[in-house]
Design an enzyme around this catalytic site. Structure first.
Site, PDB file in Angstrom:
ATOM      1  N   GLU A 273       0.824  -1.221   0.000  1.00 17.03           N
ATOM      2  CA  GLU A 273       0.000   0.000   0.000  1.00 17.03           C
ATOM      3  C   GLU A 273       0.856   1.268   0.000  1.00 17.03           C
ATOM      4  OE1 GLU A 273      -2.286  -0.375   3.596  1.00 17.03           O
ATOM      5  OE2 GLU A 273      -3.427  -2.094   2.878  1.00 17.03           O
ATOM      6  N   GLY A 275       1.959   4.949  -0.529  1.00 12.08           N
ATOM      7  CA  GLY A 275       1.323   6.241  -0.806  1.00 12.08           C
ATOM      8  C   GLY A 275       2.398   7.242  -1.166  1.00 12.08           C
ATOM      9  N   ARG A 276       3.154   7.664  -0.140  1.00 11.27           N
ATOM     10  CA  ARG A 276       4.189   8.682  -0.321  1.00 11.27           C
ATOM     11  C   ARG A 276       5.251   8.257  -1.345  1.00 11.27           C
ATOM     12  NH1 ARG A 276       5.457  11.875   4.434  1.00 11.27           N
ATOM     13  NH2 ARG A 276       4.642  10.077   5.561  1.00 11.27           N
ATOM     14  N   ARG A 312       2.328  20.064   6.737  1.00  8.94           N
ATOM     15  CA  ARG A 312       3.353  19.160   7.278  1.00  8.94           C
ATOM     16  C   ARG A 312       4.419  19.864   8.125  1.00  8.94           C
ATOM     17  NH1 ARG A 312       6.365  16.080   5.177  1.00  8.94           N
ATOM     18  NH2 ARG A 312       5.865  14.224   6.385  1.00  8.94           N
ATOM     19  N   TYR A 316       4.212  18.416  11.841  1.00 12.95           N
ATOM     20  CA  TYR A 316       5.233  17.417  12.193  1.00 12.95           C
ATOM     21  C   TYR A 316       6.636  18.005  12.238  1.00 12.95           C
ATOM     22  CZ  TYR A 316       1.530  14.642   9.861  1.00 12.95           C
ATOM     23  OH  TYR A 316       0.358  14.106   9.437  1.00 12.95           O
ATOM     24  N   CYS A 342      -2.824  33.603  10.487  1.00 14.95           N
ATOM     25  CA  CYS A 342      -2.633  34.207  11.809  1.00 14.95           C
ATOM     26  C   CYS A 342      -2.316  33.170  12.875  1.00 14.95           C
ATOM     27  CB  CYS A 342      -3.869  35.007  12.177  1.00 14.95           C
ATOM     28  SG  CYS A 342      -4.095  36.310  10.971  1.00 14.95           S
ATOM     29  N   GLU A 343      -1.203  32.533  12.735  1.00 14.33           N
ATOM     30  CA  GLU A 343      -0.699  31.553  13.698  1.00 14.33           C
ATOM     31  C   GLU A 343       0.825  31.602  13.621  1.00 14.33           C
ATOM     32  OE1 GLU A 343      -2.354  28.658  15.219  1.00 14.33           O
ATOM     33  OE2 GLU A 343      -4.320  28.800  14.267  1.00 14.33           O
TER      34      GLU A 343
HETATM   35  N1  LLP Z   1      -1.795   1.985   4.466  1.00 16.07           N
HETATM   36  C1  LLP Z   1      -2.350   2.423   5.600  1.00 16.07           C
HETATM   37  C2  LLP Z   1      -3.259   1.555   6.333  1.00 16.07           C
HETATM   38  C3  LLP Z   1      -2.047   3.719   6.080  1.00 16.07           C
HETATM   39  O1  LLP Z   1      -2.596   4.152   7.204  1.00 16.07           O
HETATM   40  C4  LLP Z   1      -1.150   4.548   5.359  1.00 16.07           C
HETATM   41  C5  LLP Z   1      -0.813   5.892   5.827  1.00 16.07           C
HETATM   42  C6  LLP Z   1      -0.601   4.039   4.151  1.00 16.07           C
HETATM   43  C7  LLP Z   1      -0.938   2.751   3.740  1.00 16.07           C
HETATM   44  C8  LLP Z   1       0.332   4.840   3.287  1.00 16.07           C
HETATM   45  O2  LLP Z   1       1.485   5.196   3.943  1.00 16.07           O
HETATM   46  P1  LLP Z   1       2.705   5.823   3.109  1.00 16.07           P
HETATM   47  O3  LLP Z   1       3.160   4.784   2.121  1.00 16.07           O
HETATM   48  O4  LLP Z   1       2.202   7.025   2.402  1.00 16.07           O
HETATM   49  O5  LLP Z   1       3.703   6.131   4.132  1.00 16.07           O
HETATM   50  N2  LLP Z   1       0.103  12.761   7.114  1.00 16.07           N
HETATM   51  C9  LLP Z   1       1.337  12.076   7.426  1.00 16.07           C
HETATM   52  C10 LLP Z   1       1.312  10.626   6.981  1.00 16.07           C
HETATM   53  C11 LLP Z   1       0.175   9.813   7.551  1.00 16.07           C
HETATM   54  C12 LLP Z   1       0.127   8.409   7.009  1.00 16.07           C
HETATM   55  C13 LLP Z   1      -1.127   7.732   7.408  1.00 16.07           C
HETATM   56  N3  LLP Z   1      -1.251   6.387   6.914  1.00 16.07           N
HETATM   57  C14 LLP Z   1       2.492  12.855   6.803  1.00 16.07           C
HETATM   58  O6  LLP Z   1       2.258  13.884   6.172  1.00 16.07           O
HETATM   59  O7  LLP Z   1       3.644  12.464   6.956  1.00 16.07           O
END
Ligand code: LLP
Length: 417
Positions: A273, A275-276, A312, A316, A342-343
Protein backbone atom coordinates in the site's frame (compact mmCIF):
# COMPACT_ATOMS: atom_id res chain seq x y z
CA UNK A 1 14.51 10.45 -8.88
CA UNK A 2 11.97 12.92 -10.15
CA UNK A 3 11.32 15.21 -13.08
CA UNK A 4 11.58 18.60 -11.46
CA UNK A 5 14.87 20.25 -12.31
CA UNK A 6 16.59 23.33 -13.64
CA UNK A 7 16.93 24.02 -17.35
CA UNK A 8 18.72 27.22 -18.28
CA UNK A 9 18.49 28.35 -14.65
CA UNK A 10 14.72 27.98 -14.51
CA UNK A 11 12.94 25.29 -12.53
CA UNK A 12 10.84 23.05 -14.77
CA UNK A 13 8.32 20.31 -14.27
CA UNK A 14 9.30 17.84 -16.99
CA UNK A 15 9.54 20.16 -20.03
CA UNK A 16 7.47 23.02 -18.67
CA UNK A 17 8.84 26.20 -17.11
CA UNK A 18 7.32 26.88 -13.69
CA UNK A 19 7.13 30.64 -14.41
CA UNK A 20 4.74 29.91 -17.28
CA UNK A 21 2.55 27.78 -15.03
CA UNK A 22 2.48 30.41 -12.29
CA UNK A 23 1.56 33.10 -14.78
CA UNK A 24 -1.25 31.07 -16.31
CA UNK A 25 -2.72 29.41 -13.22
CA UNK A 26 -1.63 31.74 -10.42
CA UNK A 27 -0.12 30.82 -7.05
CA UNK A 28 -0.20 28.97 -4.74
CA UNK A 29 -0.14 26.13 -7.22
CA UNK A 30 0.42 22.40 -6.85
CA UNK A 31 2.34 20.99 -9.82
CA UNK A 32 2.56 17.23 -10.43
CA UNK A 33 4.82 15.34 -12.80
CA UNK A 34 3.06 12.49 -14.62
CA UNK A 35 6.32 10.73 -15.37
CA UNK A 36 7.43 10.79 -11.74
CA UNK A 37 4.17 9.17 -10.67
CA UNK A 38 4.22 6.40 -13.25
CA UNK A 39 7.92 5.67 -12.84
CA UNK A 40 7.57 5.22 -9.10
CA UNK A 41 4.58 2.96 -9.57
CA UNK A 42 6.49 0.91 -12.15
CA UNK A 43 9.58 0.70 -9.94
CA UNK A 44 7.70 -0.92 -7.12
CA UNK A 45 5.62 -3.06 -9.42
CA UNK A 46 8.60 -4.47 -11.25
CA UNK A 47 10.54 -5.04 -8.02
CA UNK A 48 7.82 -7.51 -7.00
CA UNK A 49 6.95 -8.82 -10.46
CA UNK A 50 8.31 -12.29 -9.77
CA UNK A 51 5.77 -13.02 -7.06
CA UNK A 52 1.98 -12.54 -7.11
CA UNK A 53 1.59 -8.97 -5.86
CA UNK A 54 -1.12 -6.36 -5.94
CA UNK A 55 0.02 -2.77 -5.52
CA UNK A 56 -2.75 -0.76 -3.86
CA UNK A 57 -1.79 2.91 -4.01
CA UNK A 58 -2.79 4.58 -0.74
CA UNK A 59 -5.38 7.15 -1.76
CA UNK A 60 -4.96 9.28 1.38
CA UNK A 61 -1.56 10.51 0.17
CA UNK A 62 -3.00 12.28 -2.86
CA UNK A 63 -6.55 11.68 -4.00
CA UNK A 64 -6.84 14.02 -6.96
CA UNK A 65 -9.01 12.27 -9.56
CA UNK A 66 -6.46 12.57 -12.36
CA UNK A 67 -3.75 11.28 -10.03
CA UNK A 68 -5.90 8.22 -9.28
CA UNK A 69 -6.86 7.82 -12.92
CA UNK A 70 -3.19 7.78 -13.99
CA UNK A 71 -2.53 4.99 -11.51
CA UNK A 72 -5.70 3.08 -12.42
CA UNK A 73 -4.48 3.08 -16.02
CA UNK A 74 -1.18 1.61 -14.79
CA UNK A 75 -3.19 -1.25 -13.28
CA UNK A 76 -2.91 -0.09 -9.69
CA UNK A 77 -5.30 -1.16 -6.97
CA UNK A 78 -6.16 1.22 -4.13
CA UNK A 79 -5.93 1.32 -0.36
CA UNK A 80 -8.77 3.38 1.10
CA UNK A 81 -9.91 4.48 4.54
CA UNK A 82 -13.33 6.01 3.95
CA UNK A 83 -16.44 5.94 1.83
CA UNK A 84 -15.26 9.22 0.34
CA UNK A 85 -12.04 7.64 -0.87
CA UNK A 86 -14.01 4.74 -2.37
CA UNK A 87 -16.19 7.26 -4.19
CA UNK A 88 -13.11 8.97 -5.61
CA UNK A 89 -11.54 5.68 -6.73
CA UNK A 90 -14.69 4.63 -8.57
CA UNK A 91 -15.13 8.07 -10.08
CA UNK A 92 -11.50 8.04 -11.26
CA UNK A 93 -12.00 4.73 -13.06
CA UNK A 94 -10.36 2.51 -10.42
CA UNK A 95 -11.39 -1.13 -10.16
CA UNK A 96 -13.25 -1.82 -6.88
CA UNK A 97 -12.13 -5.45 -7.12
CA UNK A 98 -8.62 -4.16 -6.42
CA UNK A 99 -9.61 -2.06 -3.41
CA UNK A 100 -8.61 -2.81 0.18
CA UNK A 101 -10.34 -0.85 2.91
CA UNK A 102 -8.57 -0.12 6.24
CA UNK A 103 -9.38 2.27 9.09
CA UNK A 104 -10.47 1.88 12.70
CA UNK A 105 -13.85 3.56 12.39
CA UNK A 106 -15.77 2.26 9.40
CA UNK A 107 -19.44 3.17 9.77
CA UNK A 108 -22.35 0.94 8.82
CA UNK A 109 -23.05 3.16 5.83
CA UNK A 110 -19.45 2.85 4.66
CA UNK A 111 -19.47 -0.92 5.09
CA UNK A 112 -22.65 -1.18 3.00
CA UNK A 113 -21.06 1.00 0.32
CA UNK A 114 -17.93 -1.17 0.28
CA UNK A 115 -19.91 -4.38 -0.01
CA UNK A 116 -22.18 -2.99 -2.73
CA UNK A 117 -19.15 -1.82 -4.69
CA UNK A 118 -17.59 -5.29 -4.55
CA UNK A 119 -14.24 -4.34 -3.02
CA UNK A 120 -11.53 -6.98 -2.65
CA UNK A 121 -11.49 -6.91 1.15
CA UNK A 122 -11.98 -5.00 4.36
CA UNK A 123 -8.92 -4.82 6.58
CA UNK A 124 -10.53 -5.19 9.98
CA UNK A 125 -9.05 -3.41 12.98
CA UNK A 126 -11.09 -4.74 15.93
CA UNK A 127 -13.40 -7.51 17.10
CA UNK A 128 -16.36 -5.19 17.19
CA UNK A 129 -15.74 -4.08 13.65
CA UNK A 130 -15.61 -7.71 12.56
CA UNK A 131 -18.99 -8.31 14.23
CA UNK A 132 -20.41 -5.22 12.55
CA UNK A 133 -19.21 -6.29 9.09
CA UNK A 134 -20.64 -9.75 9.70
CA UNK A 135 -24.02 -8.28 10.69
CA UNK A 136 -24.17 -5.91 7.73
CA UNK A 137 -23.18 -8.70 5.33
CA UNK A 138 -25.82 -10.96 6.85
CA UNK A 139 -28.52 -8.33 6.30
CA UNK A 140 -27.34 -7.99 2.71
CA UNK A 141 -27.25 -11.79 2.32
CA UNK A 142 -23.59 -11.72 1.37
CA UNK A 143 -20.31 -13.21 2.48
CA UNK A 144 -17.55 -10.66 2.62
CA UNK A 145 -13.77 -11.05 2.36
CA UNK A 146 -11.81 -9.61 5.23
CA UNK A 147 -8.23 -9.31 6.34
CA UNK A 148 -7.27 -8.94 9.98
CA UNK A 149 -4.95 -6.04 10.60
CA UNK A 150 -2.47 -7.14 13.20
CA UNK A 151 -0.55 -4.70 15.31
CA UNK A 152 2.88 -6.37 15.46
CA UNK A 153 4.27 -4.07 18.16
CA UNK A 154 7.40 -2.94 16.36
CA UNK A 155 9.20 0.37 16.41
CA UNK A 156 9.20 2.04 12.99
CA UNK A 157 11.65 4.85 13.82
CA UNK A 158 9.66 7.71 12.36
CA UNK A 159 7.74 10.73 13.71
CA UNK A 160 5.58 9.56 16.64
CA UNK A 161 2.43 10.92 14.96
CA UNK A 162 2.90 8.55 12.04
CA UNK A 163 3.94 5.38 13.86
CA UNK A 164 1.09 2.90 13.78
CA UNK A 165 2.42 -0.52 14.67
CA UNK A 166 3.15 -0.11 18.39
CA UNK A 167 1.02 -1.55 21.18
CA UNK A 168 -0.05 1.90 22.32
CA UNK A 169 -1.34 2.90 18.85
CA UNK A 170 -5.05 2.63 18.09
CA UNK A 171 -4.43 0.60 14.94
CA UNK A 172 -4.80 -3.11 14.32
CA UNK A 173 -5.54 -6.06 16.54
CA UNK A 174 -3.10 -6.77 19.34
CA UNK A 175 -0.76 -9.49 18.20
CA UNK A 176 -1.37 -11.53 21.34
CA UNK A 177 -5.11 -11.54 20.72
CA UNK A 178 -4.85 -12.26 17.02
CA UNK A 179 -4.84 -16.07 17.09
CA UNK A 180 -7.80 -16.25 19.49
CA UNK A 181 -9.66 -13.82 17.31
CA UNK A 182 -9.05 -15.87 14.19
CA UNK A 183 -10.50 -18.92 15.92
CA UNK A 184 -13.46 -16.95 17.17
CA UNK A 185 -13.98 -15.34 13.81
CA UNK A 186 -14.83 -18.70 12.32
CA UNK A 187 -18.17 -18.35 14.13
CA UNK A 188 -19.03 -15.44 11.90
CA UNK A 189 -20.68 -16.96 8.88
CA UNK A 190 -20.76 -13.89 6.69
CA UNK A 191 -17.10 -13.06 6.73
CA UNK A 192 -14.39 -14.96 5.00
CA UNK A 193 -10.96 -14.41 6.53
CA UNK A 194 -8.73 -14.25 3.52
CA UNK A 195 -5.89 -12.00 4.57
CA UNK A 196 -3.64 -10.74 7.27
CA UNK A 197 -2.65 -7.13 7.18
CA UNK A 198 -0.20 -4.77 8.83
CA UNK A 199 0.84 -1.16 8.42
CA UNK A 200 3.57 -0.11 10.80
CA UNK A 201 3.96 3.57 10.02
CA UNK A 202 4.95 6.08 7.43
CA UNK A 203 8.19 7.60 6.09
CA UNK A 204 10.15 4.53 7.18
CA UNK A 205 13.64 4.59 5.71
CA UNK A 206 14.98 1.20 6.80
CA UNK A 207 13.78 -2.30 5.97
CA UNK A 208 14.44 -3.83 9.38
CA UNK A 209 11.08 -2.93 11.01
CA UNK A 210 9.26 -4.57 8.10
CA UNK A 211 11.35 -7.73 8.43
CA UNK A 212 10.64 -7.85 12.16
CA UNK A 213 6.91 -7.30 11.76
CA UNK A 214 6.51 -9.71 8.86
CA UNK A 215 8.43 -12.41 10.71
CA UNK A 216 6.18 -12.02 13.76
CA UNK A 217 2.99 -12.17 11.70
CA UNK A 218 4.28 -15.04 9.57
CA UNK A 219 4.36 -17.22 12.68
CA UNK A 220 0.68 -16.50 13.21
CA UNK A 221 -0.15 -17.44 9.63
CA UNK A 222 1.79 -20.66 9.93
CA UNK A 223 -0.12 -21.53 13.08
CA UNK A 224 -3.39 -20.75 11.38
CA UNK A 225 -2.60 -22.78 8.32
CA UNK A 226 -2.09 -25.77 10.60
CA UNK A 227 -5.66 -25.32 11.79
CA UNK A 228 -6.89 -25.45 8.20
CA UNK A 229 -7.44 -21.73 7.67
CA UNK A 230 -6.72 -20.46 4.20
CA UNK A 231 -4.90 -17.16 4.23
CA UNK A 232 -4.61 -16.03 0.64
CA UNK A 233 -3.13 -12.53 1.01
CA UNK A 234 -0.51 -10.89 3.20
CA UNK A 235 -0.97 -7.13 3.07
CA UNK A 236 2.21 -5.51 4.35
CA UNK A 237 0.85 -1.95 4.19
CA UNK A 238 2.70 1.14 3.04
CA UNK A 239 5.22 3.39 4.71
CA UNK A 240 8.22 3.41 2.37
CA UNK A 241 10.12 6.61 2.97
CA UNK A 242 11.21 9.19 0.42
CA UNK A 243 13.91 11.84 0.28
CA UNK A 244 12.89 15.18 1.76
CA UNK A 245 16.35 16.24 2.80
CA UNK A 246 19.33 13.97 3.36
CA UNK A 247 17.48 10.73 4.08
CA UNK A 248 18.69 7.61 2.38
CA UNK A 249 15.59 5.45 2.11
CA UNK A 250 15.84 1.99 0.63
CA UNK A 251 14.95 1.74 -3.03
CA UNK A 252 12.06 -0.42 -4.21
CA UNK A 253 14.55 -2.99 -5.49
CA UNK A 254 16.45 -3.15 -2.18
CA UNK A 255 13.19 -3.38 -0.27
CA UNK A 256 11.90 -6.18 -2.49
CA UNK A 257 15.12 -8.15 -2.33
CA UNK A 258 14.92 -8.33 1.46
CA UNK A 259 11.18 -8.79 1.72
CA UNK A 260 10.49 -11.41 -0.94
CA UNK A 261 12.61 -14.21 0.59
CA UNK A 262 10.47 -13.99 3.75
CA UNK A 263 7.57 -15.41 1.76
CA UNK A 264 9.41 -18.34 0.22
CA UNK A 265 7.30 -21.47 0.17
CA UNK A 266 4.29 -19.66 1.62
CA UNK A 267 1.97 -19.72 -1.38
CA UNK A 268 0.64 -16.30 -0.58
CA UNK A 269 -0.24 -13.19 -2.58
CA UNK A 270 1.32 -9.98 -1.45
CA UNK A 271 -0.45 -6.64 -1.15
CA UNK A 272 1.50 -3.38 -0.83
CA UNK A 273 0.00 0.00 0.00
CA UNK A 274 2.54 2.66 -0.98
CA UNK A 275 1.32 6.24 -0.81
CA UNK A 276 4.19 8.68 -0.32
CA UNK A 277 6.63 6.50 -2.29
CA UNK A 278 4.56 7.12 -5.41
CA UNK A 279 3.25 10.62 -4.79
CA UNK A 280 5.77 12.39 -2.53
CA UNK A 281 8.33 13.56 -5.03
CA UNK A 282 5.75 13.75 -7.82
CA UNK A 283 4.58 17.15 -6.65
CA UNK A 284 5.80 20.61 -5.71
CA UNK A 285 3.97 23.60 -4.28
CA UNK A 286 4.73 26.88 -6.02
CA UNK A 287 4.31 30.10 -4.07
CA UNK A 288 5.04 33.77 -4.54
CA UNK A 289 6.84 35.95 -2.03
CA UNK A 290 4.52 38.78 -1.05
CA UNK A 291 6.69 40.62 1.44
CA UNK A 292 10.20 40.66 2.74
CA UNK A 293 9.96 41.48 6.41
CA UNK A 294 12.72 42.18 8.85
CA UNK A 295 11.70 41.03 12.32
CA UNK A 296 13.49 41.60 15.60
CA UNK A 297 15.74 38.60 15.11
CA UNK A 298 14.63 37.04 11.84
CA UNK A 299 14.28 37.72 8.15
CA UNK A 300 10.83 36.61 7.12
CA UNK A 301 9.79 35.73 3.61
CA UNK A 302 6.04 36.05 3.65
CA UNK A 303 4.56 33.93 0.90
CA UNK A 304 1.08 33.47 -0.50
CA UNK A 305 0.97 29.88 0.72
CA UNK A 306 0.96 28.52 4.24
CA UNK A 307 -0.26 25.88 6.62
CA UNK A 308 -3.70 25.75 5.03
CA UNK A 309 -2.08 24.49 1.78
CA UNK A 310 0.74 22.41 3.28
CA UNK A 311 0.45 21.62 6.96
CA UNK A 312 3.35 19.16 7.28
CA UNK A 313 5.97 21.66 8.54
CA UNK A 314 3.55 23.02 11.16
CA UNK A 315 2.17 19.66 12.23
CA UNK A 316 5.23 17.42 12.19
CA UNK A 317 8.07 19.95 12.03
CA UNK A 318 8.63 18.29 8.67
CA UNK A 319 11.47 19.46 6.47
CA UNK A 320 10.66 20.40 2.86
CA UNK A 321 13.33 21.70 0.52
CA UNK A 322 12.64 25.15 -0.84
CA UNK A 323 14.05 26.18 -4.20
CA UNK A 324 13.99 29.48 -6.03
CA UNK A 325 12.15 28.99 -9.33
CA UNK A 326 14.69 31.25 -11.06
CA UNK A 327 18.30 30.64 -10.12
CA UNK A 328 20.09 33.73 -8.95
CA UNK A 329 23.66 34.04 -7.91
CA UNK A 330 22.95 36.35 -4.98
CA UNK A 331 24.62 35.58 -1.69
CA UNK A 332 22.88 33.27 0.76
CA UNK A 333 20.73 34.77 3.45
CA UNK A 334 19.02 33.16 6.43
CA UNK A 335 15.22 33.17 6.29
CA UNK A 336 12.08 31.92 7.94
CA UNK A 337 9.68 31.16 5.10
CA UNK A 338 6.18 31.75 6.42
CA UNK A 339 2.58 32.08 5.32
CA UNK A 340 -0.06 34.76 5.77
CA UNK A 341 -2.10 32.83 8.35
CA UNK A 342 -2.63 34.21 11.81
CA UNK A 343 -0.70 31.55 13.70
CA UNK A 344 2.95 31.51 14.70
CA UNK A 345 2.94 27.86 13.67
CA UNK A 346 2.29 28.90 10.09
CA UNK A 347 5.67 28.31 8.48
CA UNK A 348 7.15 26.33 5.62
CA UNK A 349 10.76 26.52 6.74
CA UNK A 350 12.74 27.94 9.62
CA UNK A 351 16.31 29.21 9.52
CA UNK A 352 16.79 28.30 5.89
CA UNK A 353 19.63 29.60 3.72
CA UNK A 354 18.40 30.81 0.34
CA UNK A 355 20.00 33.05 -2.27
CA UNK A 356 18.65 36.49 -1.43
CA UNK A 357 14.95 36.56 -2.33
CA UNK A 358 12.98 39.58 -3.54
CA UNK A 359 9.31 40.38 -3.30
CA UNK A 360 7.48 38.83 -6.26
CA UNK A 361 9.96 35.94 -6.59
CA UNK A 362 8.61 32.44 -6.96
CA UNK A 363 9.61 29.62 -4.63
CA UNK A 364 8.99 25.89 -5.01
CA UNK A 365 8.38 23.68 -2.01
CA UNK A 366 9.54 20.20 -2.88
CA UNK A 367 8.15 16.77 -2.02
CA UNK A 368 4.67 18.19 -1.66
CA UNK A 369 2.88 15.54 -3.72
CA UNK A 370 2.00 13.41 -0.68
CA UNK A 371 -0.06 14.68 2.25
CA UNK A 372 -0.11 18.17 0.75
CA UNK A 373 -3.36 19.05 -0.98
CA UNK A 374 -5.22 16.25 0.80
CA UNK A 375 -4.51 17.84 4.19
CA UNK A 376 -5.31 21.37 3.05
CA UNK A 377 -8.07 23.45 4.58
CA UNK A 378 -9.93 26.70 4.18
CA UNK A 379 -8.56 28.12 7.43
CA UNK A 380 -8.60 31.92 7.47
CA UNK A 381 -11.12 31.59 4.62
CA UNK A 382 -8.37 30.91 2.16
CA UNK A 383 -9.32 29.30 -1.09
CA UNK A 384 -7.67 25.99 -1.83
CA UNK A 385 -4.92 26.10 -4.44
CA UNK A 386 -5.20 24.93 -8.04
CA UNK A 387 -3.49 21.71 -9.14
CA UNK A 388 -1.91 21.01 -12.51
CA UNK A 389 -0.30 17.90 -13.95
CA UNK A 390 2.51 18.07 -16.46
CA UNK A 391 3.32 15.36 -18.97
CA UNK A 392 6.25 16.23 -21.21
CA UNK A 393 5.36 19.67 -22.48
CA UNK A 394 1.63 19.24 -21.94
CA UNK A 395 -0.13 20.81 -18.99
CA UNK A 396 -3.46 19.69 -17.57
CA UNK A 397 -5.46 21.62 -15.01
CA UNK A 398 -6.54 18.84 -12.63
CA UNK A 399 -8.26 20.98 -10.00
CA UNK A 400 -9.43 24.53 -10.33
CA UNK A 401 -8.52 27.09 -7.73
CA UNK A 402 -11.46 27.51 -5.37
CA UNK A 403 -13.55 30.64 -5.78
CA UNK A 404 -15.02 32.99 -3.19
CA UNK A 405 -18.39 31.40 -3.95
CA UNK A 406 -16.95 27.95 -3.14
CA UNK A 407 -15.98 29.26 0.28
CA UNK A 408 -19.56 29.97 1.28
CA UNK A 409 -21.36 27.45 -0.95
CA UNK A 410 -22.49 25.23 1.93
CA UNK A 411 -23.13 27.97 4.51
CA UNK A 412 -26.66 29.13 5.20
CA UNK A 413 -27.70 32.37 6.80
CA UNK A 414 -30.40 31.14 9.14
CA UNK A 415 -33.31 33.40 9.73
CA UNK A 416 -32.69 33.83 13.46
CA UNK A 417 -34.57 36.66 15.18
N1 LLP B 1 -1.80 1.98 4.47
C1 LLP B 1 -2.35 2.42 5.60
C2 LLP B 1 -3.26 1.56 6.33
C3 LLP B 1 -2.05 3.72 6.08
O1 LLP B 1 -2.60 4.15 7.20
C4 LLP B 1 -1.15 4.55 5.36
C5 LLP B 1 -0.81 5.89 5.83
C6 LLP B 1 -0.60 4.04 4.15
C7 LLP B 1 -0.94 2.75 3.74
C8 LLP B 1 0.33 4.84 3.29
O2 LLP B 1 1.49 5.20 3.94
P1 LLP B 1 2.71 5.82 3.11
O3 LLP B 1 3.16 4.78 2.12
O4 LLP B 1 2.20 7.03 2.40
O5 LLP B 1 3.70 6.13 4.13
N2 LLP B 1 0.10 12.76 7.11
C9 LLP B 1 1.34 12.08 7.43
C10 LLP B 1 1.31 10.63 6.98
C11 LLP B 1 0.18 9.81 7.55
C12 LLP B 1 0.13 8.41 7.01
C13 LLP B 1 -1.13 7.73 7.41
N3 LLP B 1 -1.25 6.39 6.91
C14 LLP B 1 2.49 12.86 6.80
O6 LLP B 1 2.26 13.88 6.17
O7 LLP B 1 3.64 12.46 6.96
Amino acid sequence: MDYFGYKNNVLCAEDVDINTLAKKYGTPLYVYSHRTITEHFRKIKSAFSDMPTLICYSVKANSNLTFLNVLAKEGSGFDIVSGGELYRVIKAGGDPKKVVYAGVGKTEEEIVYGIKSGILLFNVESVNELKQINNVAKKMKKTVNVGLRINPDVEAATHHYITTGKKENKFGIDIELATTLFTEARKFKHVNIKAVDMHIGSQITTIEPYVKAISKIKKIIEGLNETGAKIEYFDIGGGLGVIYDEEKPSTAAMFASEIKPLFKGMNIKLILEPGRFISGNSGILVAKVIYNKKGGTKNFLITDTGMNDLIRPSLYQAYHKILPVNVNKAKLKLYDVVGPICESGDFLAKDRHLPEVKEGDLLAVRTAGAYGMVMSSNYNSRRRAAEVMVKGNNVFLVRERETMEDLTAKDKIADIR
